[in-house]
Structure formats: C-alpha cells, structure tokens
Design an enzyme around this catalytic site. Structure first.
Site, PDB file in Angstrom:
ATOM      1  N   PRO B 128       2.471   7.440  11.720  1.00 49.41           N
ATOM      2  CA  PRO B 128       1.686   6.214  11.944  1.00 49.41           C
ATOM      3  C   PRO B 128       0.374   6.225  11.164  1.00 49.41           C
ATOM      4  CG  PRO B 128       2.582   7.018  14.026  1.00 49.41           C
ATOM      5  CD  PRO B 128       2.941   8.036  12.984  1.00 49.41           C
ATOM      6  N   ILE B 157      11.488   5.640   9.589  1.00 52.61           N
ATOM      7  CA  ILE B 157      12.503   6.592   9.159  1.00 52.61           C
ATOM      8  C   ILE B 157      13.835   5.886   8.906  1.00 52.61           C
ATOM      9  CG2 ILE B 157      13.718   8.739   9.713  1.00 52.61           C
ATOM     10  CD1 ILE B 157      10.587   8.905   9.232  1.00 52.61           C
ATOM     11  N   THR B 158      14.246   5.891   7.628  1.00 51.08           N
ATOM     12  CA  THR B 158      15.517   5.293   7.231  1.00 51.08           C
ATOM     13  C   THR B 158      16.668   6.104   7.821  1.00 51.08           C
ATOM     14  OG1 THR B 158      14.545   4.510   5.177  1.00 51.08           O
ATOM     15  CG2 THR B 158      16.933   4.662   5.233  1.00 51.08           C
ATOM     16  N   ILE B 337      15.254 -20.659  -9.729  1.00 55.08           N
ATOM     17  CA  ILE B 337      16.337 -21.251 -10.533  1.00 55.08           C
ATOM     18  C   ILE B 337      17.380 -21.888  -9.624  1.00 55.08           C
ATOM     19  CG2 ILE B 337      18.291 -20.649 -12.031  1.00 55.08           C
ATOM     20  CD1 ILE B 337      16.346 -18.620 -13.397  1.00 55.08           C
ATOM     21  N   GLU B 363       8.755   5.021  -0.375  1.00 54.70           N
ATOM     22  CA  GLU B 363       8.815   6.189  -1.260  1.00 54.70           C
ATOM     23  C   GLU B 363       7.719   6.133  -2.331  1.00 54.70           C
ATOM     24  OE1 GLU B 363      12.496   7.927  -2.283  1.00 54.70           O
ATOM     25  OE2 GLU B 363      13.523   7.164  -0.494  1.00 54.70           O
ATOM     26  N   GLY B 364       6.536   5.832  -1.879  1.00 50.60           N
ATOM     27  CA  GLY B 364       5.375   5.739  -2.771  1.00 50.60           C
ATOM     28  C   GLY B 364       5.149   4.306  -3.193  1.00 50.60           C
ATOM     29  N   THR B 365       4.069   3.683  -2.691  1.00 47.26           N
ATOM     30  CA  THR B 365       3.777   2.284  -3.039  1.00 47.26           C
ATOM     31  C   THR B 365       3.512   2.188  -4.544  1.00 47.26           C
ATOM     32  OG1 THR B 365       1.425   2.649  -2.728  1.00 47.26           O
ATOM     33  CG2 THR B 365       2.674   1.868  -0.798  1.00 47.26           C
ATOM     34  N   SER B 366       3.500   0.968  -5.028  1.00 48.58           N
ATOM     35  CA  SER B 366       3.194   0.758  -6.452  1.00 48.58           C
ATOM     36  C   SER B 366       1.834   1.354  -6.795  1.00 48.58           C
ATOM     37  CB  SER B 366       3.210  -0.734  -6.778  1.00 48.58           C
ATOM     38  OG  SER B 366       4.544  -1.212  -6.698  1.00 48.58           O
ATOM     39  N   GLU B 367       0.899   1.258  -5.844  1.00 50.12           N
ATOM     40  CA  GLU B 367      -0.447   1.793  -6.096  1.00 50.12           C
ATOM     41  C   GLU B 367      -0.418   3.319  -6.225  1.00 50.12           C
ATOM     42  OE1 GLU B 367       0.413  -0.488  -3.795  1.00 50.12           O
ATOM     43  OE2 GLU B 367      -0.456  -2.200  -4.835  1.00 50.12           O
TER      44      GLU B 367
END
Lengths: 249, 380, 324
Positions: B128, B157-158, B337, B363-367
């Site tokens: 958390p 958790i996936t 479209i 699995e790791g943000t873009s940042e």
C-alpha cells in the site's frame, strides 16, 4: 501400421487474391502460407488415431510436392506431431503431376493408409488423393467424413449425394477426406515446435514426367452490382422483387 | 544485421495467433464485462507450453528465446491483455526469477509445475505504501532459525487468487534498509494468508487482482531464494525481465487496435466512400503504424540483447516506456476512427484503450522507466 | 471421336444435375463437330434412360451389373474408361459433385487425360483446348489449357443450365470387364437422407448465422425453406456451437453451394463464409449491422433483425403463393 498424409501449401484463406505478369501468375507477395485446411484436418485425425492405437500405428509421415517455399508448412506439420516428412522438390504443376510425384516417392514406403484432403483451397483440383490411388493401383474411398479404427479394423464413413455409407476397405488404401474428419486442427505446442527442427524432412528429386494441364491466365470476378436495399418494414416488397425482378421464386 | 525471424519464431507467433483467435476472441468481451478469470483459457495456454515458454526444457519449459516470447505476447495481447498479463507474470517474473536464482531443490519443486502451467505464479512486491519505491518494504520476515514468520500486506497482486505459488519480498533487517530484504517462495494455501476483495479494475478485468494479507505466516528457510538480503536485487532483476513482457503486451494492445482500425476504415463508408479514403483517417493510420513499428523494434532489440547475454536494462525500459505510451495513443486514435462504434464494447477498441492505460502504470510506471533510462545514460 | 458424359442416378432416377451435364456435353460436342454419348451405371429403366436423349445425347450406354450397386471408385472408373475407349471419346464429362470427385481423377490417370475440375463454361478455345474454372474457392477464375489429346472435365453445379432438344437416342447395353481386384472396398451400411431436400441439390437455401441467437429461433428459417421447397444451411460459428449439424455448414471449409437463391439471415459474411456461397445466382442478406460485409456480396438487403424480418417473409411468401 504407417500413415501418410499429403500436404498442400496454400495461401491463408483470408488472402486477398491478386495476379501479376499480365494476369498469368498468382501474386505471392506478402502472402501468408498455411497447410491446406482439409489436409490439416486429415493430419489431426491421423494423430488422434495414432494416439488411440496403443502403438499399433507406429508412424505418421507427411509429404508435399513443392519448392523450398513449402518447407515452413511441412515444419508446422512436424510440429503438430507428424514423425517425418518428404518434400518432392519441384513446382506443383497440376493434380496429375503432383499425384504422379507422390506415387513415385512413396511406392516403396510401405504406407497402409494414405490421407489426402478432398481439395486444396487454391486451385480446387479435388483430384490428387484419388489419382494417387490410381497410380499405385490401390483402393480408395472418397469424401470420407469419419475414420474409426478398432483392433485392426478400419471403418470409413463417406458422404454421397443423398446420404452416408459406412465402408470397409483392403489395405493399403487412400482416404480422401473432407470436413468432419476432425473437429478442428491442432495448434502446435512449444515442445512440438522444438522437436520439429530435429525431425527428418527428406528432400527428393522429382521423377520424370509432365503435367497434362497448365494455367493460361487468371481473372477476377466482375464487380457485383450494388446491393439493393429494402426497408425492414417492407418485407413484402423484397419478396415481390425476388419474384418479378430476380425471378428466383 | 538480420531482421528475419527463424522458422520456429514464426511458428510460435502463428500458434499464439491461432490460439488467441480460436480460444480468446469468442468470450473476451463477456469475460471483461463480468470480470471472470479465464481458467479454461489459461489451462489451454499451458497445454501449448506458453506459460513457461522460456524455461529450460530440463525444468519442463519450452526452451524458447525471448524474441519468440515477444512475438507470442504481442499476438495474445492483440486479443486479450487479461490473459497476456497472467502469462507475462508467470513467464518473465516468476519462472524467470526462479530459474535464474533458485536452487535445484526449489526448481524441482516449484519451477517445474509453473513451467508446465499446472500452477500459476504471482509476484508480491507492491505494498500500500511501497509502489514505485520498492525499497520501503513494510512486510516483515522474522528469522526464527529454521523458518521465517511473515507479516504485512501486499497490494495489486496479479493472479493473487488463482496462483498457487507466490514470490514474496519482505524485510528481515530493517536497519540494512533495502539490503535487508529477502524473497521467499510461499505456498498460497499456507495458514495466515488471506485475500482482500477482488479489485474492480478499469481494464484487464478478466485477470484477478487482490491485496494479500500475511498474518504470522510460517515459511521454511529452504524457501528463501539466494543469500540473506538478496531480495531487493532479485526483485529488480525480475522486474527488468518482466518489463519486456509488459512492453510486448503494450505493443500487442497497440497493434491489435491498429489492425481493427485498418479493417474498420476499409469497411465503414462516409461521404460516399470508405473512410480509409479520407486523408484525415489515412494519416492517422500512418501515424499509428509508425508508432507500432517503432515499439515492435524496441521490444525485439531488447529481447535480442537479452537472448545474446548482453545488458538490456536501458533498452528494456525504453521499450516498456515507449510501447506503453504509444499503446495509449494508438488505442485512443482507434476509438476515434471507429467513432460512436468505438465507444461501445462490441468493437473491442474501447477495451484495448482501457487495457493500454495499465501498461503505463504497472511493472514500473512510465516515470520510473524514465528514471531507469536517464540514470543509465547520465551515470558517471 | 465423341464426348462421353457420365450421368449419375439416384435409385434409378436422374436428377436435374444429370440433365445439365448432358446439355453441356451436347453443346460441347457440337463445338467439336461430334455427338454426345451418355453413360449410365446401375439399374435404370428404359423410359428413364431415354429421357437423357431429351437433352441432346445421341446415344445412351447402360451398364448394369450387380457388383456396381454401390459406388466403388476403382471399378466405376474402370468401366467409364472402358466405355470411353470403346466410344473413342476425347472428352469425358462429369459433375463436380461427390461422385465426380471420386471418379474423374481415376479416369484421368487411366486415360492419361488432363483433368479440369469445376469447369464453369464451354471451352473458350478448342485449339488449344481452354476452359474456365473457379479457383481460390470462387475468389477468381482460371483459364486452363488441357495439353493431352484426351480431356476430362467436371462441371460446376448450376453453371450451365438445361437445354432441351428432341432426340430419340438409341440405348446400348455395355458389359464391362471387371475382376475381383476392382472391388476392394465394401459398403457395410447406408444411411439415406430422406424426405428433406438436400443442401447440395437445393435451388433455394435459407441460412442462419450467429445473429439468430440460438437454435430455438430456427423455426422461421425452416418454415421458409419448406415453403420454397429448399434447404436450410448455417454459418460456421452456428455449427461449431452445435446449434445446427455440421452437414449444414456452408463456407470455405464446409459445403460450397451455388443455389439460385441464397438467403443469409443474421450472417455477417466473413470472407470464409462468402467463399462458400458467392456462386449463388441471387443473394439476400438480412442483418442488423448495415456495415456487415454480407451486403457487399448481396443482391438484395434488409437492415434489420432477422428474427423479426423472417416471420414477415414467411407471411409474404404465403401470400404470393396464395395469389398463385
């Protein structure tokens, strides 16, 4: 017991059909090649029979007539579970030529059951399986929709116009199979894909002989007139059009 | 330089495509709507060997390379990213980590059934209050001699409910900060483990995501992976490889949206012609295609580096960052479209857009990826 | 020199298919400057045999042999080849149906005669002998040159039509030379599909797709087919779901049909489906989705719910019939 399945290398069924060289040749550019759908079902059924045979069916071989371009689909057939393969290294010119090449390549192979799809989705010749039987002078059963094996007994169900018949046959024989022979083709698994690379895929030189037919050229169907739309609240008008305009009812 | 795929790589791609078309497409919309876990689908995926495709055959895996994995992940993600995330976590986080860092006994007992896909694995790092900053693990693992006692909560958790094998990161020596973290193989049915409610997600709704609570969970010492304090390094190394799976997933979501946009624009008519003939649409398609192709090349380059034993951290992060960002852009354009049809579920693209968003976060943000990339470039 | 045409009978009766074949063979013989001979295998009475003359056959050869009660590929092919040689036939014509597919290739090999399967028209040229056939499952046509002296053609169904002439054909009995080795397959059991019009034979086919929602909604499809004296069919997803038997599946990997009228209800028209029905003379599409690809190939279309449109159609057809 040994089973041979004949494989044809055809464009994916969703391929947009185009021609080149002044409409003299099929445009292979960008085409995805697949195992002819009926052949793939035949192979699937052969594998099912082998798995259920408790060792009675010792080997499943696949054969194709084609240039090196046909190797990926042969490799796929091996990945799905065929034990070995033969490629007769020549262009598949016509059904007569292909059947003759296959018959020559396998006449001493000792196959008890030879399976071929009822047609190929490219040139729709509907002839190779039946011709192989004629070249080898062995019995054949056409339009087979079911093959069962119990003990050593093989029973075949064939479709005829107007019904179905259950057949028995002497060995060796050719079964020309159609839809229904297996539910759906198998997807190769990782293990199969890995093993495929180690399975033998023999390349044999073509026998002497020539095709009896050749393609002079191709044409695409004429564009259809636009669909005539009828309002959904006016179904009666549609029926009238079918009666008076199209004259089909 | 060689851009050709091998015969096997193409066969794997086709197998994944056939599987997705045949087994996933039919009920993907319904599973998304009802948030139903794809139990049967994953079973079939396992039978084909996709759940442990890169694991050494010696441990019952498929023995395939990372390039093949990228191709398979792309094809499955085109149709169903919920299934591909289950596949990705199992392959590139759990199996990868176990194969690389587990000992023989652990591999024999835990890796084999995971590689066969008989069991599903989960990776429990996020908490958390420790998402992007994984050094701040609050879950504790108290050393009791021949076993550890775990306490704490893991988040997001996936496959939390459907998995049987957990890889859990937990703090043993708080004074050593992240050097005190350990990683454990924990069986899900161990006493003291409870699950939070099923998370009601925006996308990837068919995968089950929960929080997991540990209350005095006893874990035998032989279930620790590596030396004491190896957990953080393990977590980072696994994420490095896992990133490639998510990058390929984002790529697949984007290329799936592109394919649907192309097909739709050739069928749909407006102003007397197929909309593909309008430049506004045609140029959108061109832009989307360039992005997808770039993402694919980044993914394959990183996979190639990994397959050839070369460092791939920076390239993997680039692939994940770029693929996730363009997945969001491409799916948004695909909806545009499709117009009104794009906004309803029947046409799939709205779902792809919802799925794309998650690839920028997990699995790791873009940042975070930008931190990894820039550190790689700016470090002295 | 002659054109030989193999005519199939069903329990001693010829069908429209056989007459179409004789019509084609007669027209072909005319172009070659010769006459058409019809071959019939099985027990067919004289009146029925004579009927082949009404479509232009100038001679009818009848082969009746108890061993030929059921189709045996090798024996039948042998009989046909023997008759072809006796008649000095240089073209042998079959239907491209199950029987034709079982026999034409055998005759082709025996006589070393080039085979063209699924011919759709008379030759466009006699020298070289060039005929048109559908390829890529109806998505294109090929012009095929037969290089051998003898030729075997199998005619695609409903591609030529029937032309009646008045011809009092002579019937000739032929006794083939067969040995036990020609009978190595054996029929153990026969299931006849009775009462219903067969899909392959039907002039009108009413077909349902996934848009019909479930097997319980097939009532109007069956009713409409019955009113027309036609057959019912379905798309692949429908047979895969088990809503309808596989024998009804039309499309690339199912049955390929060419009826006069094909009504597609709740079928979107995937390319694989269209491949199996595109040779139909007239296609009617009923679909909720105005963009469904089926409308691209249809001649008439209604955008609407097939489950509502079909019952109205049933009523309209009943009215039309009542008007006579």
């Amino acid at each position: 017991m040994k089973i041979l399945v004949c494989i044809s290398n055809v464009p994916d069924t969703t391929t947009k059909i185009r021609f080149v060289d002044d409409n003299k040749a099929f445009d292979k550019n960008g085409v995805q090649w697949i195992i002819n759908p009926w052949d793939e079902l035949a192979l699937t059924r052969a594998l099912e029979l082998k798995e259920a045979s408790g060792g009675a069916i010792e080997k499943i071989s696949v054969i194709t007539v084609g240039t090196k371009d046909a190797e990926p689909v042969m490799r796929k057939a091996l990945a799905i579970g065929a034990d070995d393969g033969i490629r007769v290294d020549t262009e598949a010119k016509d059904a007569y030529y292909v059947a003759m090449q296959i018959a020559e390549a396998i006449k001493d192979g000792g196959y008890d059951m030879i399976l071929a799809g009822i047609e190929s989705s490219d040139y729709n010749g509907s002839a190779v399986g039946r011709m192989i039987a004629e070249f080898l002078e062995i019995p054949s059963v056409s339009s087979v929709s079911k093959i069962e094996m119990e003990g050593g007994n093989i029973s075949l169900k064939r479709e005829i116009d107007g019904g179905t018949e259950v057949m028995e046959t002497e060995l060796p024989f050719v079964a020309i199979v159609q839809k229904g022979i297996a539910l759906e083709p198998r997807i190769p698994n990782m293990r199969g894909i890995m093993m495929a690379r180690k399975k033998p895929l023999a390349v044999v030189a073509p026998a002497d002989g020539d095709a009896l037919t050749e393609f002079a050229g191709f044409e695409l169907p004429e564009a259809k007139a636009a669909c005539k739309m009828v309002d959904e609240d006016n179904v009666k008008e549609l029926v009238n059009l079918l009666h008076t305009e199209a004259k089909v009812i | 330089m060689n851009f050709e795929f091998t015969e096997e790589q193409l066969m794997i791609r086709d197998a994944a495509r056939d599987f997705a078309q045949r087994e996933l497409l039919g009920d993907v919309i319904e599973r998304d709507a009802t948030a139903t876990f794809p139990t049967e689908h994953v079973k079939k995926l396992a039978e084909l060997g996709f759940m442990g495709m890169m694991v050494d055959p010696k441990y019952d895996g498929g023995g395939m390379d990372t390039v093949s994995y990228i191709l398979a992940m792309e094809e499955i993600s085109k149709i169903d990213a919920s299934v591909s995330v289950i596949m990705s976590v199992n392959n590139s986080l759990v199996c990868y980590g176990l194969q690389k860092y587990g000992n023989e006994a652990q591999k024999e007992k835990y890796l084999k059934p995971l590689a066969r896909g008989e069991k599903i694995g989960a990776y429990l790092l996020s908490e958390p209050e420790a998402g992007s900053d994984a050094t701040m693990q609050r879950t504790t693992a108290e050393d009791k001699g021949d076993h550890y006692i775990l306490n704490g909560t893991k988040n997001w958790i996936t496959s939390a409910n459907s998995a049987s094998t957990y890889l859990v990161m937990a703090q043993t020596h708080p004074e050593k900060r992240h050097h005190g973290i350990n990683v454990f193989i924990v069986e899900k049915d161990s006493p003291g483990i409870s699950l939070g409610p099923h998370e009601d997600k925006m996308g990837m709704r068919s995968s089950d995501t929960h929080s997991v609570m540990f209350t005095d969970v006893k874990v035998p010492k032989e279930n620790r992976i590596g030396e004491d304090g190896f957990g953080f390094k393990f977590a980072m190394k696994a994420l490095e490889a896992g990133r490639l799976g998510i990058a390929a997933q984002a790529l697949g979501i984007a290329s799936g949206a592109l394919e649907r946009a192309i097909q739709y624009s050739k069928e749909r008519k407006a102003f007397g012609t197929e909309i593909a003939n309008h430049q506004a649409i045609a140029f959108k398609i061109a832009d989307m295609a360039v992005k997808v192709e770039n993402a694919r090349n980044l993914c394959l380059k990183a996979a190639w580096l990994k397959d050839n034993g070369k460092p791939f951290t920076t390239e993997g992060s680039m692939a994940k960052l770029y693929a996730a960002d363009i997945a969001m852009e491409v799916t948004t354009e695909a909806v545009q479209i499709h117009g009104g049809y794009g906004y309803v579920k029947e046409y799939h693209v709205e779902r792809l857009m919802r799925e794309a968003k998650l690839t920028q976060i997990y699995e790791g943000t873009s940042e975070i990826q930008k931190i990894v990339i820039s550190r790689g470039l700016l470090r002295d | 020199m002659s054109v030989l045409v193999y005519t199939e009978n069903w329990d001693g009766k010829f069908k429209k298919l056989s007459y179409e074949l004789v019509s084609y063979a007669t027209a072909l013989a005319k172009e070659l400057g010769t006459s058409a001979t019809a071959l019939s295998i099985g027990n067919v009475d004289e009146t029925e045999l004579k009927s082949l003359g009404n479509y232009g056959a100038s001679k009818i050869i009848s082969v009746s042999d108890d061993r030929l009660a059921n189709l045996v590929n090798s024996a039948y092919s042998k009989v046909i080849a023997q008759v072809a040689e006796k008649e000095e036939a240089n073209v042998i014509v079959f239907s491209n149906n199950f029987g034709g597919k079982a026999l034409a290739p055998g005759v082709s090999v025996k006589l070393k005669a080039g085979l063209v399967a699924g011919v759709t028209a008379l030759p466009s040229s006699i020298e070289p002998f060039t005929v048109k056939k559908a390829v890529f499952t109806g998505k294109a046509f090929a012009n095929v040159v037969v290089k051998s002296d003898k030729k075997v053609l199998s005619l695609a169904r409903n591609s030529f039509g029937i032309s009646e002439t008045d011809n009092n054909a002579a019937i000739e009995i032929f006794t083939p030379e067969l040995s036990d080795g020609d009978f190595r397959t054996n029929v153990k059991d026969v299931t006849k599909v009775m009462g219903k019009v067969l899909l392959m034979d039907a002039e009108i086919v009413v077909s349902g797709g996934r848009g019909m929602k479930g097997p319980e909604n097939w009532g109007p499809i069956e009713e409409l087919a019955e009113l027309f004296g036609g057959a019912t069919a379905c798309s692949r997803p429908v047979s895969d779901e088990g809503w309808r038997p596989h024998t009804e599946h039309t499309g690339q990997t199912g049955k390929i049909i060419a009826p006069n009228l094909y009504i597609a209800a709740g079928i979107s028209g995937a390319i694989q489906h269209v491949a199996g029905v595109s040779s139909s003379k007239c296609i009617v599409a009923i679909n909720k989705d105005p963009d469904a690809p089926i409308f691209e190939v249809a001649d008439y279309g209604i955008v609407g719910d097939a489950m509502k449109v079909l019952p109205q159609m049933v009523e309209a057809v009943k009215e039309l019939k009542a008007e006579g």
